[in-house]
Design an enzyme around this catalytic site. Sequence first.
Site, short mmCIF file in Angstrom:
data_model
loop_
_atom_site.label_atom_id
_atom_site.label_comp_id
_atom_site.label_asym_id
_atom_site.label_seq_id
_atom_site.Cartn_x
_atom_site.Cartn_y
_atom_site.Cartn_z
N MET A 101 -4.32 10.44 -1.89
CA MET A 101 -4.93 11.44 -0.99
C MET A 101 -4.55 12.81 -1.53
SD MET A 101 -4.15 9.45 2.54
CE MET A 101 -2.88 8.49 1.74
N HIS A 120 0.85 -1.20 0.00
CA HIS A 120 0.00 0.00 0.00
C HIS A 120 0.89 1.25 0.00
CE1 HIS A 120 -3.84 2.06 1.05
NE2 HIS A 120 -3.07 2.87 1.76
N GLY A 172 0.30 0.17 8.69
CA GLY A 172 1.64 0.75 8.58
C GLY A 172 2.43 0.58 9.86
N MET A 198 -11.84 4.45 5.51
CA MET A 198 -10.80 5.09 6.32
C MET A 198 -11.21 5.00 7.78
SD MET A 198 -8.51 5.85 4.16
CE MET A 198 -7.39 6.53 5.41
N HIS A 208 -2.84 4.70 -3.06
CA HIS A 208 -3.92 5.42 -2.37
C HIS A 208 -3.67 6.91 -2.55
CE1 HIS A 208 -5.90 6.30 1.84
NE2 HIS A 208 -6.57 6.83 0.84
N GLY A 231 -4.00 11.29 6.35
CA GLY A 231 -2.96 12.30 6.38
C GLY A 231 -1.71 11.88 7.15
N PHE A 232 -1.90 10.99 8.11
CA PHE A 232 -0.77 10.60 8.95
C PHE A 232 -0.86 9.14 9.34
CE2 PHE A 232 -1.77 15.04 9.55
CZ PHE A 232 -0.55 15.65 9.35
N GLY A 233 0.30 8.53 9.49
CA GLY A 233 0.33 7.19 10.06
C GLY A 233 0.28 7.30 11.58
N GLY A 234 0.08 6.17 12.22
CA GLY A 234 0.19 6.13 13.68
C GLY A 234 -0.96 6.75 14.45
N MET A 246 0.28 11.75 -0.84
CA MET A 246 -0.36 12.92 -0.20
C MET A 246 0.17 14.21 -0.81
SD MET A 246 -0.01 11.76 3.75
CE MET A 246 -0.53 10.14 4.32
C1 DX5 Z 1 -3.37 7.38 6.47
C2 DX5 Z 1 -2.84 6.45 5.40
C3 DX5 Z 1 -2.58 5.09 5.89
C4 DX5 Z 1 -1.49 5.02 6.92
C5 DX5 Z 1 -1.90 4.01 7.93
O1 DX5 Z 1 -3.63 8.61 5.94
O2 DX5 Z 1 -3.77 6.34 4.34
O3 DX5 Z 1 -2.36 4.14 4.85
O4 DX5 Z 1 -0.23 4.69 6.41
O5 DX5 Z 1 -0.98 4.04 8.94
P1 DX5 Z 1 -1.19 3.34 10.33
O6 DX5 Z 1 -1.36 1.88 10.08
O7 DX5 Z 1 0.06 3.68 11.03
O8 DX5 Z 1 -2.41 3.96 10.95
ZN ZN Z 2 -3.56 4.62 2.88
#
Ligand code: DX5
Ligand code: ZN
Length: 228
Positions: free
Chosen positions: A71, A36, A200, A140, A69, A145-148, A40
């Site tokens: 965004m 994936h 992620g 979603m 993906h 916008g962000f991981g974690g 962004m």
């Molecule tokens: C969020 C991304 C996700 C992100 C998920 O905006 O689309 O794909 O990488 O990250 P985790 O698993 O860390 O929430």
């Molecule tokens: Zn994603």
Amino acid sequence: MTRRPLEIAPSILAANFAVLGEEVRAVEAAGAAVIHVDVMDGHFVPNISIGVPIVASLSKATRLPLDVHLMIERPGDFVEAFAKAGAHRILVHQEATVHLDRVIALIHEQNCEAGVALNPATPVAMLKEVLDRVETVLVMTVNPGFGGQKFIPQTVDKIRELRDIRSRYDYGFRIGVDGGVTLENTAELVTAGVDTLVAGTSIFHTKDPGAAVRQMKQYASDAISQRV
Ligand code: DX5
Ligand code: ZN
């Protein structure tokens, strides 16, 4: 009910970009089904990540399909470039796409699978007219916008709603979830109807990303076997 094989889709946003090829090979060897890639633009979401050149490099570094993906605003403008770079699936946001039907057709013209992502505040009903011709709906489970980030539990209802619509009309789309997916919520998500788990942080921010993939697969298949 036909069950699509469950997929673990590691999101490279949480990977170490300095050794991206190695990171991807580790999750591929552990049985990840798809990679994936989060793109962004700093407009649709308040962050900037990666783009076409990374997809082109990755397509040479792995045999796994690449899930791109987008965004970004005006995603239709970039479909051809990502397809040519090696994307297998292109996912656009309903909220960013004025002419969704046209963009889905564009993705298919490029011989890619089309997916539509829904922000947490967007109802499933917004996709009613296109559900018969998308290969994936990505729910979603955080604001993109962000991981974690922390998983938003209210989104689970949308998974169940999509699963019900799919079986009522015999549609073929996969149901994916993206954001805050961990070993702790894997069983709940799979039981609700998820086919593709995008993760992620819970994969790449561990000592052994391959082991994290194997464990998530195991949790998911245990949940499937317990389903009635
Ligand atoms: C969020 C991304 C996700 C992100 C998920 O905006 O689309 O794909 O990488 O990250 P985790 O698993 O860390 O929430
Ligand atoms: Zn994603």
